[in-house]
Design a protein around this motif. Sequence first.
Motif, mmCIF file in Angstrom:
data_model
loop_
_atom_site.group_PDB
_atom_site.id
_atom_site.type_symbol
_atom_site.label_atom_id
_atom_site.label_comp_id
_atom_site.label_asym_id
_atom_site.label_seq_id
_atom_site.Cartn_x
_atom_site.Cartn_y
_atom_site.Cartn_z
ATOM 1 N N VAL A 13 46.470 48.203 44.743
ATOM 2 C CA VAL A 13 45.663 48.653 45.873
ATOM 3 C C VAL A 13 45.178 50.078 45.626
ATOM 4 O O VAL A 13 45.800 50.855 44.897
ATOM 5 C CB VAL A 13 46.461 48.583 47.193
ATOM 6 C CG1 VAL A 13 46.930 47.160 47.479
ATOM 7 C CG2 VAL A 13 47.638 49.551 47.179
ATOM 8 N N ASN B 236 39.599 42.096 45.647
ATOM 9 C CA ASN B 236 41.040 42.096 45.352
ATOM 10 C C ASN B 236 41.737 40.913 46.022
ATOM 11 O O ASN B 236 42.091 39.948 45.349
ATOM 12 C CB ASN B 236 41.684 43.422 45.710
ATOM 13 C CG ASN B 236 42.743 43.831 44.701
ATOM 14 O OD1 ASN B 236 42.927 43.164 43.679
ATOM 15 N ND2 ASN B 236 43.426 44.930 44.950
ATOM 16 N N HIS C 135 45.182 50.141 53.271
ATOM 17 C CA HIS C 135 45.046 49.159 52.194
ATOM 18 C C HIS C 135 45.875 47.923 52.524
ATOM 19 O O HIS C 135 46.706 47.950 53.450
ATOM 20 C CB HIS C 135 45.478 49.755 50.848
ATOM 21 C CG HIS C 135 46.861 50.343 50.851
ATOM 22 N ND1 HIS C 135 48.015 49.575 50.893
ATOM 23 C CD2 HIS C 135 47.285 51.629 50.822
ATOM 24 C CE1 HIS C 135 49.074 50.347 50.873
ATOM 25 N NE2 HIS C 135 48.670 51.593 50.834
ATOM 26 N N ASP D 292 39.831 48.695 49.534
ATOM 27 C CA ASP D 292 39.931 47.258 49.232
ATOM 28 C C ASP D 292 39.531 46.373 50.412
ATOM 29 O O ASP D 292 40.029 45.254 50.551
ATOM 30 C CB ASP D 292 41.343 46.882 48.771
ATOM 31 C CG ASP D 292 41.739 47.586 47.485
ATOM 32 O OD1 ASP D 292 40.959 47.533 46.522
ATOM 33 O OD2 ASP D 292 42.834 48.186 47.454
#
Length: 227
Positions: free
Chosen positions: A152, A168, A32, A164
Motif C-alpha cells: 500500500v 491494487n 490506504h 490506492d
Amino acid sequence: MITVPGGHVTLSDRRTERTWSVELAPYELAAHPVTQAAYAQTTGTDPGSGQGSGLLPVHDLSWWDAVRYCNTLSRQEGLTPAYRLPHATGTTDNGDGQEDGVTWDREADGYRLPTEAEWEHACRAGTAGPRYGPLDDIAWHRGNSREHIHEVGGRLPNSWGLYDMLGNVWEWCWDVYDPEVYGSYRVLRGGGWFDEHWSCRASVRRRSHPTLRIDDVGLRLARTPRP
C-alpha cells in the motif's frame, strides 16, 4: 483515518444507464486499504496466505470477513461495533438465495465499510474526471503491476491524502448492488492489480456474492465521527 468533507456526489451504472445523487455528511476513511499485517494482528489469521511483506493489502476477503473484521477491531479499541450479525456464521440462507441481513447501527462510532457514495466521493477528492491523476502515477493496474499485488502507498495519493483508491485491490462497500437482479451481491469499487485501465476509474462498479473470496479484493475502513 482521514476526515473526508461532506458534499454531493452523483453515481452512475453503465449496465442500467441509471444515475443517482447522494448528499454526504463528513466521515472518516483510512488512508490506504487494510494491510495483511494489520488484519493478522487483529484477527490472528491471514487470508492472503502471508505473501511477501505485511504492507501488502489483505485480500481473498469475503464481504462477511470484512464486516466481521470491522466489528472485531472496534471491540478491541473500545468502540461500539457498527454491525449486528444475526447469525454466528453470517452465511445462513433464507431459502431464496439471499443471506439473512446484517444491520448497520448508524449511530455507532466503530469501524465500518464505506457506502459506495462515500467511496466515490473520497476517490474523486473534488475532481470531476474518470481519475484523480494520471493512471500510472496513482494506481497499480494490469499495465504496470507485473500481474501481482503491491504494498500500500506505493503510488501517489489523491489531494485528500488517500492512497490506492484506484488499482491494487478492489474494495468492498456496504451497499447491495442490485437486489432485484443480483440478490445479495455487494458492491466493489476501485479496480485491481489485474484490471485493464478502463476498470480503474472512479465511477466503475463491480459486484460479487458476499461469501466469495477473490484474490484481488480487500477492504478500506470507514468511520462515522462522534457528534
